[in-house]
Scaffold this motif. Structure first.
Motif, short mmCIF file in Angstrom:
data_model
loop_
_atom_site.label_atom_id
_atom_site.label_comp_id
_atom_site.label_asym_id
_atom_site.label_seq_id
_atom_site.Cartn_x
_atom_site.Cartn_y
_atom_site.Cartn_z
N HIS A 109 -3.60 -1.84 2.54
CA HIS A 109 -3.37 -2.22 3.93
C HIS A 109 -4.66 -2.28 4.74
N VAL A 110 -5.72 -2.84 4.16
CA VAL A 110 -7.00 -2.97 4.86
C VAL A 110 -7.41 -4.43 4.94
N CYS A 111 -7.77 -4.84 6.14
CA CYS A 111 -8.33 -6.16 6.39
C CYS A 111 -9.83 -5.98 6.60
N GLY A 167 -11.58 -8.20 -2.50
CA GLY A 167 -10.44 -7.41 -2.96
C GLY A 167 -9.53 -6.93 -1.85
N ALA A 168 -9.87 -7.22 -0.59
CA ALA A 168 -9.04 -6.81 0.54
C ALA A 168 -7.77 -7.66 0.62
N SER A 211 -7.74 -3.02 10.30
CA SER A 211 -8.93 -3.88 10.24
C SER A 211 -10.21 -3.07 10.44
N SER A 212 -11.12 -3.23 9.51
CA SER A 212 -12.42 -2.56 9.59
C SER A 212 -13.52 -3.59 9.37
N VAL A 216 -9.25 1.69 1.44
CA VAL A 216 -7.88 1.45 0.98
C VAL A 216 -7.24 2.74 0.49
N ALA A 217 -7.99 3.53 -0.27
CA ALA A 217 -7.45 4.79 -0.78
C ALA A 217 -7.08 5.74 0.35
#
Length: 282
Positions: free
Chosen positions: A16-18, A53-54, A250-251, A273-274
């Motif tokens: 769940h990371v953008c 990979g996001a 979002s980062s 992500v982890a």
């Protein structure tokens, strides 16, 4: 396949990371790159390789536009290369205007084969909900998404976003209501709607401000502010409790500061992500 469905699959498979791609001058310098179109191109190439990979990448259009037509060309290449690599793109353009003008903006970003084709764009919906009906219809026709600014974390936005109409409903909640209606109209059978909202991850009282419009929301939620801006993974899980499957944290700076090493960018993304995808309380 609708954007919402693509995003749901991407989040289930990739987390769940953008990853924001914001090539501002200080980051170009940190990466040892010139503040030029050549530096912009190299930055974009490395960032995509390291962050592919996001679940999605989010290029900030402003940092490309500042270089004029040459910058636009680099952005076109980035969007094309991401599409070829199977990476979802959310183009952060924050467009907002009356219907006919907004239709022109939408035509540049949303149709298949458009010059700056992206999977979704951000919009500033303060010209009134009906001004975006044609844009929503165009996005739905091409399986694309929209993210409407609702409750952002910048202090300057509070006065407008939290102001209340005659019925007592905050503007931000009205934005969510319109987005809910767009999903009901265009994505009625989808597990996750294609039309989402932007809610800052650092906003502590979002549930109180947004009320029922937040409780029943079934679209994606783009949550900037994770990482360098102050919100951590626990904040994401607590503040969006009950909505986590819809949330895309979002980062930008928090990931990009690991560059220009591709492997370091990949490691930073994997770490984020982890952290975000660990169940609450673990």
């Amino acid at each position: 396949m609708r954007f919402g469905s693509k995003l749901r699959v991407a989040m289930e498979e990739r987390g769940h990371v953008c990853a924001g791609i914001d090539p501002h001058a200080s980051l170009l310098a940190k990466w040892g790159l010139p503040d030029s179109v050549a530096g912009l191109r190299e930055f974009s190439k490395i960032a995509l390789e390291g962050l592919a990979g996001a679940a999605a990448i989010k290029p900030q259009s402003a940092f490309y536009e500042r270089f004029g037509s040459a910058g636009w060309a680099v952005l076109e290449d980035l969007l094309r290369d991401a599409r070829s690599a199977g990476v979802l793109t959310i183009l952060d353009v924050k467009r907002g205007d009356i219907g006919s003008t907004m239709a022109g903006y939408a035509a540049a970003f949303l149709p298949e084969g458009a010059p700056l084709e992206a999977d979704a764009i951000t919009i500033a919906p303060y010209m009134g909900a009906s001004a975006y009906d044609a844009t929503a219809a165009l996005a739905a026709k091409h399986g694309k998404g929209l993210f409407s600014l609702a409750l952002t974390s910048n202090p300057e936005g509070k006065r407008l976003q939290r102001s209340r109409s005659g019925s007592g409903v905050p503007v931000a909640a009205q934005v969510m209501e319109w987005t809910n209606e767009a999903n009901a109209k265009h994505c009625v059978d989808a597990r996750l709607g294609s039309f989402g909202v932007v809610i800052g991850a650092t906003v502590k009282d979002m549930t109180e401000v947004l009320g029922n419009s937040f409780a029943v929301f079934n679209g994606p939620i783009l949550a900037p502010g994770f990482g360098a801006q102050g919100a951590d993974a626990e904040d994401i899980r607590k503040r969006f409790a009950g909505h986590f499957p819809q949330v895309l944290a979002s980062s930008s700076r928090g990931l990009l500061e690991a560059g220009p090493s591709v492997s370091a960018l990949q490691a930073a993304l994997a770490k984020s992500v982890a952290e975000v995808d660990v169940p609450l309380g673990v």
